[in-house]
Design a protein around this motif. Structure first.
Motif, mmCIF file in Angstrom:
data_model
loop_
_atom_site.group_PDB
_atom_site.id
_atom_site.type_symbol
_atom_site.label_atom_id
_atom_site.label_comp_id
_atom_site.label_asym_id
_atom_site.label_seq_id
_atom_site.Cartn_x
_atom_site.Cartn_y
_atom_site.Cartn_z
ATOM 1 N N THR A 195 0.851 -1.181 0.000
ATOM 2 C CA THR A 195 0.000 0.000 0.000
ATOM 3 C C THR A 195 0.896 1.244 0.000
ATOM 4 O OG1 THR A 195 -1.941 1.055 0.983
ATOM 5 C CG2 THR A 195 -0.287 0.173 2.517
ATOM 6 N N SER A 196 0.289 2.426 0.143
ATOM 7 C CA SER A 196 1.085 3.656 0.060
ATOM 8 C C SER A 196 0.381 4.787 0.786
ATOM 9 C CB SER A 196 1.307 4.052 -1.405
ATOM 10 O OG SER A 196 0.153 4.699 -1.934
ATOM 11 N N ASP A 197 0.994 5.977 0.728
ATOM 12 C CA ASP A 197 0.374 7.161 1.314
ATOM 13 C C ASP A 197 -0.693 7.742 0.384
ATOM 14 O OD1 ASP A 197 2.118 8.103 -0.604
ATOM 15 O OD2 ASP A 197 3.366 9.242 0.787
ATOM 16 N N GLN A 198 -0.935 7.114 -0.747
ATOM 17 C CA GLN A 198 -2.105 7.378 -1.593
ATOM 18 C C GLN A 198 -2.724 6.007 -1.863
ATOM 19 O OE1 GLN A 198 -3.445 10.413 -2.765
ATOM 20 N NE2 GLN A 198 -5.138 9.052 -3.297
ATOM 21 N N PRO A 199 -3.453 5.460 -0.869
ATOM 22 C CA PRO A 199 -3.803 4.042 -0.932
ATOM 23 C C PRO A 199 -4.898 3.672 -1.917
ATOM 24 C CG PRO A 199 -4.736 5.032 1.028
ATOM 25 C CD PRO A 199 -3.856 6.077 0.400
ATOM 26 N N ILE A 200 -5.678 4.642 -2.393
ATOM 27 C CA ILE A 200 -6.671 4.355 -3.425
ATOM 28 C C ILE A 200 -6.213 5.017 -4.718
ATOM 29 C CG2 ILE A 200 -9.061 4.602 -4.164
ATOM 30 C CD1 ILE A 200 -9.909 4.596 -1.268
ATOM 31 N N VAL A 201 -6.013 4.198 -5.759
ATOM 32 C CA VAL A 201 -5.522 4.711 -7.031
ATOM 33 C C VAL A 201 -6.371 4.179 -8.173
ATOM 34 C CG1 VAL A 201 -3.147 5.006 -6.228
ATOM 35 C CG2 VAL A 201 -3.843 2.832 -7.251
ATOM 36 N N ASN A 202 -6.342 4.923 -9.265
ATOM 37 C CA ASN A 202 -7.040 4.511 -10.483
ATOM 38 C C ASN A 202 -6.069 3.699 -11.331
ATOM 39 O OD1 ASN A 202 -8.582 4.228 -12.760
ATOM 40 N ND2 ASN A 202 -8.796 6.415 -13.186
ATOM 41 N N ILE A 251 2.960 -1.940 -8.934
ATOM 42 C CA ILE A 251 3.727 -0.947 -9.699
ATOM 43 C C ILE A 251 2.912 0.332 -9.863
ATOM 44 C CG2 ILE A 251 4.632 -0.389 -11.997
ATOM 45 C CD1 ILE A 251 5.534 -3.325 -12.202
ATOM 46 N N LYS A 252 1.644 0.208 -10.243
ATOM 47 C CA LYS A 252 0.812 1.392 -10.459
ATOM 48 C C LYS A 252 0.598 2.146 -9.157
ATOM 49 C CE LYS A 252 -1.555 -0.083 -14.649
ATOM 50 N NZ LYS A 252 -2.847 -0.431 -15.302
ATOM 51 N N LEU A 253 0.440 1.437 -8.061
ATOM 52 C CA LEU A 253 0.281 2.101 -6.771
ATOM 53 C C LEU A 253 1.559 2.831 -6.378
ATOM 54 C CD1 LEU A 253 -1.679 0.944 -3.747
ATOM 55 C CD2 LEU A 253 0.714 1.515 -3.383
ATOM 56 N N LEU A 286 -5.004 3.969 -18.999
ATOM 57 C CA LEU A 286 -4.274 5.136 -18.506
ATOM 58 C C LEU A 286 -2.774 4.925 -18.623
ATOM 59 C CD1 LEU A 286 -6.364 5.903 -15.301
ATOM 60 C CD2 LEU A 286 -6.528 7.018 -17.533
ATOM 61 N N THR A 287 -2.081 6.001 -18.873
ATOM 62 C CA THR A 287 -0.624 5.990 -18.943
ATOM 63 C C THR A 287 -0.078 6.891 -17.853
ATOM 64 O OG1 THR A 287 -0.479 7.891 -20.453
ATOM 65 C CG2 THR A 287 -0.801 5.695 -21.444
ATOM 66 N N ASP A 288 1.232 7.113 -17.857
ATOM 67 C CA ASP A 288 1.840 8.011 -16.868
ATOM 68 C C ASP A 288 1.626 9.484 -17.217
ATOM 69 O OD1 ASP A 288 2.745 5.830 -15.470
ATOM 70 O OD2 ASP A 288 4.729 5.821 -16.403
ATOM 71 N N GLU A 289 1.014 9.740 -18.365
ATOM 72 C CA GLU A 289 0.739 11.119 -18.760
ATOM 73 C C GLU A 289 -0.234 11.761 -17.776
ATOM 74 O OE1 GLU A 289 -1.340 13.578 -22.493
ATOM 75 O OE2 GLU A 289 -1.173 11.395 -22.529
ATOM 76 N N ILE A 290 -0.001 13.032 -17.455
ATOM 77 C CA ILE A 290 -0.858 13.740 -16.519
ATOM 78 C C ILE A 290 -2.069 14.274 -17.263
ATOM 79 C CG2 ILE A 290 -1.013 15.601 -14.820
ATOM 80 C CD1 ILE A 290 0.942 13.378 -14.120
#
Length: 344
Positions: free
Chosen positions: A246-253, A307-309, A258-262
């Motif tokens: 998990t992480s300090d942003q535990p809910i991710v899309n 990886i995405k998280l 989706l790519t790494d593009e913002i």
């Protein structure tokens, strides 16, 4: 005379934006977890969750000027009418307290108990809201961690869980720090605004984020609950040798397009992923990638999600061992811009 509870006058200064009790699911001893540090994501420490995803005065109430209030109303006006009214009732409560404090200061009277009361109100108000939501889902998360999805057959439990889920998306430091770049499509109507006006609105938004962030969490939770029958809710079961982190942003899309593009996702490009323990995760997806109910995931699925998280973490990825974090620490960017794909 009414006696004031001394505990209610204690100002809580250190505010977690990820629930400490949640992070302890990765603690083999129920206290210490392994995590990457703020200064160097190659360094992995083993320490108490008390020092992770926490910031001093993160939810502290700040004074609201008429300009702040107008910006808050602008954001809230995008909500359905009943939710907008609820936002405004919360706002009205804070404006009353702000008015009471101003009257007290103008009086010239000095009272230690009054000073403590106002300080506690500023420090504890939003923090106490989040604590209440956490208390409401303790039973739900415990059941989900034990692979019991039937706990959400109870509608009240689902309401509590979706409220908590929405707030856990919106309450993090990553979400807050990315507001300027990441909420393009969600801004109040700025079509005719100059760049200077837009920057001013975003500045006011940051300054009143202590309220707006909670308001966003309310809106997200409501939307997730109302769309629960259209979205696919599933419990991901991980019996592989590779644990969920998990992480300090535990809910991710983690939608696969989706790519790494913002950039903001389209409405259908939202697959919200929430690890609950090293062996269980919850997912709300629009892609139909996984079916409803309990789903057994492969090691390839687990590695992809880890990886995405990690890519969307702010500073910390968190695991139950050093070995569980080593493959993913290189993906932690600590650049505060990875939350854009969470908002529409």
């Amino acid at each position: 005379m009414v006696e004031i509870n001394k505990k209610s006058l204690e100002a809580k200064k250190n505010h977690h934006h990820v629930w400490a009790s949640y992070m302890r699911r990765w603690a083999p001893d129920n206290k210490n977890v392994f995590y990457t540090t703020k200064k160097n994501n190659n360094i992995i420490r083993n320490d108490s969750v008390k020092s992770i995803a926490v910031e001093r005065d993160f939810y502290r109430v700040q004074p609201l000027t008429p300009d702040h209030v107008e910006v808050i109303k602008g954001w809230s006006s995008k909500s359905p009418e009943d939710l907008h009214e609820l936002h405004m009732s919360y706002l009205n409560d804070y404006m009353k307290m702000q008015y009471m404090e101003s009257i007290y200061k103008q009086s010239g009277i000095k009272n230690e108990e009054a000073d403590k009361m106002f300080e506690a109100w500023k420090c504890n108000g939003i923090e106490n809201y989040h604590t209440a939501h956490e208390d409401e889902v303790k039973y739900v998360l415990k059941a989900l961690a034990n692979r019991d999805l039937s706990v959400l057959d109870n509608d009240q439990n689902m309401i509590y869980f979706m409220q908590f889920f929405g707030h856990q998306i919106a309450r993090t430091k990553n979400f807050k720090d990315s507001i300027g770049a990441g909420l393009g499509k969600s801004r109040p109507s700025l079509d005719k605004a100059t760049e200077e006006q837009v920057n001013h609105i975003m500045k006011l938004t940051q300054e009143s984020w202590w309220f707006i962030g909670y308001m966003f969490g309310m809106s997200m939770g409501r939307s997730l609950y109302l769309n629960r029958k259209d979205d696919v809710h599933c419990l991901l079961i991980n019996d592989t040798d590779t644990p969920f982190i998990t992480s300090d942003q535990p809910i991710v899309n983690i939608h696969q397009v989706l790519t790494d593009e913002i950039k903001a996702p389209e409405d259908h490009e939202c697959d919200f992923y929430y690890p609950i323990s090293p062996n269980v995760a919850y997912m709300i997806n629009k892609s139909n990638r996984f079916p409803r109910g309990r789903v057994q995931v492969s090691v390839d699925d687990v590695e992809e999600m880890n990886i995405k998280l990690a890519k969307k973490a702010n500073f910390h990825i968190i695991g139950d061992s050093k070995e569980s974090l080593n493959p993913y620490k290189k993906y932690v960017k600590t650049n505060l811009n990875a939350i854009k794909d969470l908002v529409e």
